[in-house]
Write an enzyme that holds these catalytic residues in place. Structure first.
Site, PDB file in Angstrom:
ATOM      1  N   GLY A 110      65.482 -14.167  38.496  1.00  0.00           N
ATOM      2  CA  GLY A 110      66.235 -13.267  37.627  1.00  0.00           C
ATOM      3  C   GLY A 110      65.449 -12.120  37.030  1.00  0.00           C
ATOM      4  O   GLY A 110      66.011 -11.075  36.703  1.00  0.00           O
ATOM      5  N   ASP A 131      68.494 -18.580  27.212  1.00  0.00           N
ATOM      6  CA  ASP A 131      69.810 -19.133  26.884  1.00  0.00           C
ATOM      7  C   ASP A 131      69.580 -20.381  26.016  1.00  0.00           C
ATOM      8  O   ASP A 131      69.359 -20.259  24.813  1.00  0.00           O
ATOM      9  CB  ASP A 131      70.525 -19.428  28.213  1.00  0.00           C
ATOM     10  CG  ASP A 131      71.910 -19.991  28.052  1.00  0.00           C
ATOM     11  OD1 ASP A 131      72.404 -20.086  26.930  1.00  0.00           O
ATOM     12  OD2 ASP A 131      72.538 -20.353  29.074  1.00  0.00           O
ATOM     13  N   ARG A 158      72.917  -9.974  41.624  1.00  0.00           N
ATOM     14  CA  ARG A 158      71.586  -9.542  41.150  1.00  0.00           C
ATOM     15  C   ARG A 158      71.357  -8.048  41.356  1.00  0.00           C
ATOM     16  O   ARG A 158      70.626  -7.414  40.612  1.00  0.00           O
ATOM     17  CB  ARG A 158      70.473 -10.282  41.891  1.00  0.00           C
ATOM     18  CG  ARG A 158      70.407 -11.760  41.607  1.00  0.00           C
ATOM     19  CD  ARG A 158      69.079 -12.316  42.102  1.00  0.00           C
ATOM     20  NE  ARG A 158      69.103 -13.765  42.245  1.00  0.00           N
ATOM     21  CZ  ARG A 158      68.942 -14.623  41.253  1.00  0.00           C
ATOM     22  NH1 ARG A 158      68.758 -14.191  40.031  1.00  0.00           N
ATOM     23  NH2 ARG A 158      68.957 -15.920  41.473  1.00  0.00           N
ATOM     24  N   PHE A 165      78.729 -15.528  29.784  1.00  0.00           N
ATOM     25  CA  PHE A 165      78.005 -15.417  31.045  1.00  0.00           C
ATOM     26  C   PHE A 165      77.870 -13.959  31.477  1.00  0.00           C
ATOM     27  O   PHE A 165      78.824 -13.183  31.401  1.00  0.00           O
ATOM     28  CB  PHE A 165      78.729 -16.221  32.132  1.00  0.00           C
ATOM     29  CG  PHE A 165      77.831 -16.545  33.281  1.00  0.00           C
ATOM     30  CD1 PHE A 165      76.837 -17.500  33.168  1.00  0.00           C
ATOM     31  CD2 PHE A 165      77.966 -15.871  34.489  1.00  0.00           C
ATOM     32  CE1 PHE A 165      75.994 -17.784  34.226  1.00  0.00           C
ATOM     33  CE2 PHE A 165      77.129 -16.146  35.558  1.00  0.00           C
ATOM     34  CZ  PHE A 165      76.146 -17.100  35.421  1.00  0.00           C
ATOM     35  N   VAL A 166      76.670 -13.590  31.913  1.00  0.00           N
ATOM     36  CA  VAL A 166      76.402 -12.213  32.347  1.00  0.00           C
ATOM     37  C   VAL A 166      75.784 -12.197  33.747  1.00  0.00           C
ATOM     38  O   VAL A 166      75.124 -13.162  34.149  1.00  0.00           O
ATOM     39  CB  VAL A 166      75.457 -11.459  31.360  1.00  0.00           C
ATOM     40  CG1 VAL A 166      76.149 -11.157  30.046  1.00  0.00           C
ATOM     41  CG2 VAL A 166      74.162 -12.239  31.098  1.00  0.00           C
ATOM     42  N   LYS A 215      70.494 -15.091  24.367  1.00  0.00           N
ATOM     43  CA  LYS A 215      71.773 -15.659  23.900  1.00  0.00           C
ATOM     44  C   LYS A 215      71.433 -16.540  22.704  1.00  0.00           C
ATOM     45  O   LYS A 215      71.307 -17.770  22.829  1.00  0.00           O
ATOM     46  CB  LYS A 215      72.400 -16.517  25.004  1.00  0.00           C
ATOM     47  CG  LYS A 215      73.131 -15.773  26.068  1.00  0.00           C
ATOM     48  CD  LYS A 215      73.854 -16.788  26.974  1.00  0.00           C
ATOM     49  CE  LYS A 215      74.309 -16.174  28.247  1.00  0.00           C
ATOM     50  NZ  LYS A 215      74.773 -17.176  29.226  1.00  0.00           N
ATOM     51  N   ASP A 261      64.466 -12.897  32.406  1.00  0.00           N
ATOM     52  CA  ASP A 261      65.698 -12.114  32.334  1.00  0.00           C
ATOM     53  C   ASP A 261      66.475 -12.466  31.076  1.00  0.00           C
ATOM     54  O   ASP A 261      66.957 -11.600  30.360  1.00  0.00           O
ATOM     55  CB  ASP A 261      66.561 -12.311  33.595  1.00  0.00           C
ATOM     56  CG  ASP A 261      66.843 -13.784  33.920  1.00  0.00           C
ATOM     57  OD1 ASP A 261      66.286 -14.677  33.251  1.00  0.00           O
ATOM     58  OD2 ASP A 261      67.623 -14.037  34.852  1.00  0.00           O
ATOM     59  N   ASP A 292      72.270 -13.491  38.267  1.00  0.00           N
ATOM     60  CA  ASP A 292      73.230 -13.840  39.322  1.00  0.00           C
ATOM     61  C   ASP A 292      74.251 -14.857  38.862  1.00  0.00           C
ATOM     62  O   ASP A 292      74.101 -15.498  37.826  1.00  0.00           O
ATOM     63  CB  ASP A 292      72.477 -14.476  40.490  1.00  0.00           C
ATOM     64  CG  ASP A 292      72.003 -15.892  40.159  1.00  0.00           C
ATOM     65  OD1 ASP A 292      71.339 -16.057  39.110  1.00  0.00           O
ATOM     66  OD2 ASP A 292      72.321 -16.824  40.898  1.00  0.00           O
TER      67      ASP A 292
END
Ligand code: IMP
Length: 187
Positions: free
Chosen positions: A52, A111, A173, A160-161, A139, A108, A167
């Protein structure tokens, strides 16, 4: 005239632009400048967390004006799911010797924070001189463990992004913007 919000559909789900190319470019450049100031006179090693972090890492490094090295580590990912399994495993290790080095992990997104906690525990075994984290996204509402995140591009909602390296089941991506799942009633 305001431009209509751009959408993409990935695997049947609709995502809308959350951060434009220009917003990402400017913020990543700011982080690079900040790292350049903070590490003046040092030669840090940036460890990108695959897959990521690829886009963030390549743009960030071009904004860092220091002698530096790079390496990569690969951890288990979400796979085809939109929520973390909670189990972190190493798929590819770090090749460089990190003893007495100034290490900067490049992620990236943080979370739950479990991947970063795993990396922090792992790197301590190598006796680095210092360890820092640069993450494009955080997040923060989803993070379950105490972590110090030194460089954060954006705090985002717990949704969710995809895009700019992130991805969903390996798709998305290569999108140059960051997209967020369009959830009616949530955003
Ligand atoms: P954590 O261990 O829960 O902090 O998750 C870290 C990893 O999960 C990130 O490096 C991403 O690969 C993945 N991840 C977390 N949130 C998202 C998301 O919204 N979209 C895509 N991947 C995500």
């Amino acid at each position: 005239m305001p431009q209509p919000t751009k959408h993409v559909v990935v695997k049947g789900e609709r995502f809308r632009v959350h951060l434009s190319r220009d917003e990402l470019r400017l913020r990543v450049a700011e982080l690079g400048q900040q790292i350049t100031r903070d590490y003046a006179g040092k030669k840090p090693i940036f460890i990108g967390v695959l897959n990521g972090a690829i886009m963030f890492m390549s743009d960030l490094l071009r904004a860092v004006d220091l002698d530096c090295e790079i390496d990569f580590i690969k951890l288990s990912s979400y796979g085809a799911e939109k929520v973390s399994s909670g189990n972190v495993t190493k798929l590819k290790g770090i090749d460089a010797d990190l003893k007495d080095r100034h290490v900067i992990f490049v992620e990236d997104i943080v979370d739950t924070g479990l991947s970063m906690q795993f990396l922090m525990d792992l790197v301590q075994e190598s006796n680095p001189a210092s360890v820092a984290v640069a993450t494009l996204l955080h997040k923060h509402e989803a993070t379950r463990v105490p972590l110090t995140l030194d460089y954060v591009g954006y705090r985002i909602p717990n949704q969710f992004v995809i895009g700019y390296g992130l991805d969903w089941g390996q798709i998305g991506r290569n999108l140059p913007e960051l997209y967020i799942l369009d959830e009616p009633g949530k955003n």
